[in-house]
Write a protein that holds these residues in place. Structure first.
Motif, PDB file in Angstrom:
ATOM      1  N   ILE A 250     -23.464  -8.005   8.381  1.00 21.11           N
ATOM      2  CA  ILE A 250     -22.257  -7.992   7.739  1.00 21.11           C
ATOM      3  C   ILE A 250     -21.059  -7.706   8.553  1.00 21.11           C
ATOM      4  N   ALA A 251     -21.262  -6.605   9.232  1.00 23.00           N
ATOM      5  CA  ALA A 251     -20.225  -6.013  10.153  1.00 23.00           C
ATOM      6  C   ALA A 251     -19.750  -6.976  11.064  1.00 23.00           C
ATOM      7  N   TRP A 252     -21.010  -7.617  11.821  1.00 19.71           N
ATOM      8  CA  TRP A 252     -20.663  -8.580  12.764  1.00 19.71           C
ATOM      9  C   TRP A 252     -19.694  -9.881  12.365  1.00 19.71           C
ATOM     10  N   ALA A 253     -20.183 -10.424  11.240  1.00 22.68           N
ATOM     11  CA  ALA A 253     -19.413 -11.343  10.657  1.00 22.68           C
ATOM     12  C   ALA A 253     -18.171 -11.159  10.347  1.00 22.68           C
ATOM     13  N   SER A 254     -17.531  -9.865   9.777  1.00 23.63           N
ATOM     14  CA  SER A 254     -16.364  -9.488   9.390  1.00 23.63           C
ATOM     15  C   SER A 254     -15.558  -9.274  10.903  1.00 23.63           C
ATOM     16  N   ILE A 255     -16.186  -8.635  12.011  1.00 25.04           N
ATOM     17  CA  ILE A 255     -15.521  -8.600  13.046  1.00 25.04           C
ATOM     18  C   ILE A 255     -15.350  -9.969  13.713  1.00 25.04           C
ATOM     19  N   LEU A 256     -16.024 -10.878  13.512  1.00 24.15           N
ATOM     20  CA  LEU A 256     -15.448 -11.927  14.244  1.00 24.15           C
ATOM     21  C   LEU A 256     -14.393 -12.904  13.314  1.00 24.15           C
ATOM     22  N   SER A 257     -14.226 -12.316  12.093  1.00 26.10           N
ATOM     23  CA  SER A 257     -13.195 -13.311  11.492  1.00 26.10           C
ATOM     24  C   SER A 257     -12.112 -12.475  11.117  1.00 26.10           C
ATOM     25  N   MET A 258     -12.201 -11.367  10.312  1.00 28.78           N
ATOM     26  CA  MET A 258     -11.263 -10.756   9.525  1.00 28.78           C
ATOM     27  C   MET A 258      -9.920 -10.164  10.474  1.00 28.78           C
ATOM     28  N   PRO A 259     -10.192  -9.579  11.587  1.00 31.25           N
ATOM     29  CA  PRO A 259      -9.117  -9.140  12.451  1.00 31.25           C
ATOM     30  C   PRO A 259      -8.350 -10.246  12.777  1.00 31.25           C
ATOM     31  N   TYR A 260      -9.015 -11.244  13.183  1.00 32.82           N
ATOM     32  CA  TYR A 260      -8.167 -12.517  13.728  1.00 32.82           C
ATOM     33  C   TYR A 260      -7.269 -12.908  12.519  1.00 32.82           C
ATOM     34  N   ALA A 261      -7.817 -13.022  11.518  1.00 35.56           N
ATOM     35  CA  ALA A 261      -7.074 -13.639  10.472  1.00 35.56           C
ATOM     36  C   ALA A 261      -5.784 -12.694  10.071  1.00 35.56           C
ATOM     37  N   MET A 262      -6.080 -11.379  10.138  1.00 37.55           N
ATOM     38  CA  MET A 262      -4.965 -10.669   9.864  1.00 37.55           C
ATOM     39  C   MET A 262      -3.836 -10.540  11.284  1.00 37.55           C
ATOM     40  N   LEU A 263      -4.557 -10.902  12.447  1.00 36.81           N
ATOM     41  CA  LEU A 263      -3.800 -11.079  13.565  1.00 36.81           C
ATOM     42  C   LEU A 263      -2.832 -12.185  13.456  1.00 36.81           C
ATOM     43  N   SER A 264      -3.349 -13.425  13.313  1.00 33.63           N
ATOM     44  CA  SER A 264      -2.884 -14.873  13.832  1.00 33.63           C
ATOM     45  C   SER A 264      -1.500 -14.955  12.992  1.00 33.63           C
ATOM     46  N   GLY A 265      -1.097 -14.245  11.917  1.00 28.72           N
ATOM     47  CA  GLY A 265       0.217 -14.730  11.391  1.00 28.72           C
ATOM     48  C   GLY A 265       1.089 -13.759  11.766  1.00 28.72           C
ATOM     49  N   ALA A 266       0.907 -12.798  12.865  1.00 29.68           N
ATOM     50  CA  ALA A 266       1.815 -11.911  13.303  1.00 29.68           C
ATOM     51  C   ALA A 266       2.234 -12.472  14.579  1.00 29.68           C
ATOM     52  N   LEU A 267       1.624 -13.667  15.211  1.00 29.18           N
ATOM     53  CA  LEU A 267       1.890 -13.971  16.621  1.00 29.18           C
ATOM     54  C   LEU A 267       2.783 -15.132  16.668  1.00 29.18           C
ATOM     55  N   PRO A 268       3.731 -15.189  17.590  1.00 26.69           N
ATOM     56  CA  PRO A 268       4.343 -16.307  17.904  1.00 26.69           C
ATOM     57  C   PRO A 268       3.917 -17.364  18.486  1.00 26.69           C
ATOM     58  N   ALA A 269       3.897 -18.761  17.801  1.00 32.63           N
ATOM     59  CA  ALA A 269       3.064 -19.930  18.207  1.00 32.63           C
ATOM     60  C   ALA A 269       3.361 -20.067  19.798  1.00 32.63           C
ATOM     61  N   ALA A 270       4.241 -19.839  20.286  1.00 30.85           N
ATOM     62  CA  ALA A 270       4.526 -20.178  21.640  1.00 30.85           C
ATOM     63  C   ALA A 270       3.611 -19.140  22.751  1.00 30.85           C
ATOM     64  N   LYS A 271       3.290 -18.001  22.240  1.00 32.61           N
ATOM     65  CA  LYS A 271       2.230 -17.443  22.917  1.00 32.61           C
ATOM     66  C   LYS A 271       1.067 -17.115  22.219  1.00 32.61           C
ATOM     67  N   MET A 272       0.590 -17.949  21.437  1.00 32.14           N
ATOM     68  CA  MET A 272      -0.766 -17.708  20.634  1.00 32.14           C
ATOM     69  C   MET A 272      -1.767 -17.541  21.476  1.00 32.14           C
ATOM     70  N   GLY A 273      -1.950 -18.198  22.545  1.00 27.52           N
ATOM     71  CA  GLY A 273      -3.271 -18.164  23.527  1.00 27.52           C
ATOM     72  C   GLY A 273      -3.084 -16.756  24.339  1.00 27.52           C
ATOM     73  N   TYR A 274      -1.700 -16.465  24.685  1.00 28.37           N
ATOM     74  CA  TYR A 274      -1.830 -15.275  25.690  1.00 28.37           C
ATOM     75  C   TYR A 274      -1.925 -13.884  24.735  1.00 28.37           C
ATOM     76  N   TYR A 275      -1.456 -13.960  23.559  1.00 31.57           N
ATOM     77  CA  TYR A 275      -1.526 -12.781  22.913  1.00 31.57           C
ATOM     78  C   TYR A 275      -3.105 -12.618  22.055  1.00 31.57           C
ATOM     79  N   MET A 276      -3.683 -13.988  22.037  1.00 31.02           N
ATOM     80  CA  MET A 276      -5.176 -13.848  21.477  1.00 31.02           C
ATOM     81  C   MET A 276      -6.087 -13.113  22.677  1.00 31.02           C
ATOM     82  N   GLY A 277      -5.557 -13.614  24.088  1.00 31.80           N
ATOM     83  CA  GLY A 277      -6.319 -13.137  25.260  1.00 31.80           C
ATOM     84  C   GLY A 277      -6.056 -11.581  25.263  1.00 31.80           C
ATOM     85  N   VAL A 278      -4.680 -11.387  25.068  1.00 30.28           N
ATOM     86  CA  VAL A 278      -4.724  -9.725  25.219  1.00 30.28           C
ATOM     87  C   VAL A 278      -5.289  -9.110  24.049  1.00 30.28           C
TER      88      VAL A 278
END
Length: 506
Positions: A419-447
């Motif tokens: 259950i924890a693994w499923a959430s770790i793989l999705s929920m943080p990224y769902a929370m994060l993606s809306g806060a990132l500029p599209a032009a730097k999406m790849g970079y900030y996902m890497g960071v």
């Protein structure tokens, strides 16, 4: 101009490559410690041999993210990186179980993990690029489903080869059993084919289209998420100051390690801190001279993370510290604490190691099964509360292993871990993606993956020392430490101010 809503099968195709990526990753996680121990590694040496994996991610993911943001080829923006990483990973999966010596196995792990990172990092940005805001949670959940599914098959393969196809799981001293070898061969083939499916079954928006989407967007981003090439949020003076502080702390602690003759593995963490400090100092001096290049942008943007990302970083740190503790020590904890053996040539040891593969299969299977349930729960109680509950379930599961004496009962803790693994793989990224500029999406996902790999480096450098010095080389205590860390990560989720909305009308 807005991104079009994708169909279920389009999201399926764009996520399918994760099936192979996690297939290979699961084989690595479940069997690397076994391979190292078979080739002669001692219990307290195993964590440091794993150091290749997080170091590879720390270096490669932000660099790949930065360049994939600026790439456009006939195959698109992210897909060339999927393909190159898949080819190299598949080759490494064939080589790893045939390593004749421990140092070759450690070197192959480095190459394999670096290659997996080349494929994996752009996949996160791929979802952010191609999906409208309201579908991103579904995209990350779909990735979680394939991660869980790929890991189920990858983890259970050695057990299946032994118990269904009668392939031997024992071998002479220093030789990897055939069941493990054939599992890695299958993994290499599946990795390449699944990534090829995504490469040829998907399309990408052009850089011009992505720019138009961002310009037209009405969504409010965090004030920290600026879109200029070199962010203005951190001054040159602050960057220089932080560089000097990091270097001084790393140097002082390295000196104390030397003076007190502590474990040499501890040097890695603090020499790494010195190295990071020096890079900040160099970047600050280049900025003083008005130099703007990939290096200065990467090192400056690193200090300008959106606030949502900064808070999620701590959640990720303690979550992945727990996971790495589990990946490194579960085989040793189960073979010693449950089966009572350390003899790698014995049938008891190898049966126990095969059972660990089954346990890893269980938690990955649970992750795949609950992946699409998480958005339903999140819509009712919120993303933060969902992640908190999932991490607490995983933490309790890891701690409970200490109190179990029967191998069959070990399946129960894996339910919580899944259950924890499923959430770790999705929920943080769902929370994060809306806060990132599209032009730097790849970079900030890497960071963002810094906070996946830094805790792994910390675990690899200190866990062996801690288990040896304080717990008499009993690896079961590493799982207890991991469980406490995961629960703490869940509590830190409450600090995150997420505006993520979950839609499940799909």
């Amino acid at each position: 101009m807005e991104k079009r809503k994708l169909s279920f099968w389009e999201i399926w195709n764009m996520s399918f490559g994760f099936l192979g990526i996690q297939f290979g990753f699961a084989l690595q996680n479940a069997n690397t410690s076994r391979i190292f121990e078979t080739l002669g590694a001692k219990i307290d040496e195993i964590p440091i041999l794993w150091i290749a994996a997080p170091v590879s991610g720390l270096i490669i993911q932000p660099v790949i993210g930065y360049f994939s943001d600026r790439t456009w080829t006939r195959l698109g923006r992210r897909r060339p990186y999927f393909l190159i990483g898949a080819i190299l990973s598949s080759i490494a999966l064939f080589v790893m179980p045939n390593s004749p010596t421990l140092w070759i196995a450690a070197g192959t792990l480095w190459i394999m993990d670096a290659s997996i990172n080349v494929s994996m990092e752009p996949f996160r940005a791929f979802v952010g690029d191609n999906l409208p805001d309201h579908q991103r949670a579904l995209g990350f959940v779909m990735q979680s489903f394939f991660i869980g599914t790929g890991a189920v098959v990858g983890s259970v393969l050695p057990y299946l080869f032994t118990n269904v196809f009668d392939v031997s799981n024992v071998a002479p001293k220093g030789i990897i059993p055939d069941a493990v070898k054939w599992s890695f061969y299958i993994g290499g083939i599946v990795f390449l084919l699944s990534v090829l499916w995504t490469v040829f079954k998907t399309t990408e928006y052009t850089p011009e289209e992505l720019h138009a989407f961002e310009a037209n967007s009405k969504k409010d981003l965090d004030k920290d998420a600026l879109n200029s090439e070199t962010e203005l949020g951190v001054t040159i003076k602050k960057q220089l100051f932080l560089g000097l502080v990091f270097s001084a702390i790393g140097g002082l602690i390295s000196f104390l390690i030397f003076e007190n003759n502590l474990a040499k593995e501890l040097y890695i963490l603090f020499i790494g801190l010195i190295f990071m400090g020096v890079l900040f100092v160099i970047a600050s001096q280049l900025r003083t001279k008005k130099v703007q290049n990939g290096f200065t942008i990467i090192m400056t943007d690193l200090l300008n993370m959106p606030r949502t990302m900064q808070k999620l970083a701590w959640v990720q740190f303690f979550s992945w510290f727990a996971l790495f503790s589990m990946w490194i020590y579960t085989t040793q904890a189960v073979t010693q604490h449950i089966f009572g053996t350390t003899d790698t040539t014995s049938k008891v040891y190898n049966d126990a190691a095969d059972w660990v593969s089954v346990l890893f299969t269980v938690y990955n299977g649970v992750a795949a099964a609950v992946a699409f349930l998480l958005p339903v729960i999140a819509k009712k109680v919120g993303v933060r509360a969902t992640h908190l509950l999932a991490l607490c379930a995983g933490g309790v599961g890891l701690i409970s292993i200490y109190f179990i004496g029967d191998k069959q009962m070990l399946i129960l803790p894996m339910l919580g871990v899944g259950i924890a693994w499923a959430s770790i793989l999705s929920m943080p990224y769902a929370m994060l993606s809306g806060a990132l500029p599209a032009a730097k999406m790849g970079y900030y996902m890497g960071v963002f993956n810094f906070f996946v790999v830094i805790p792994q480096i910390v675990a690899a450098t200190i866990l062996g020392f801690v288990i040896k010095q304080f717990f008499h080389n009993e690896p079961i205590y590493a799982l207890i430490i991991g469980g406490v860390s995961m629960i703490f990560a869940g509590l830190l989720t409450l600090r995150v101010n997420s505006r993520t909305k979950i839609e499940i009308h799909e």
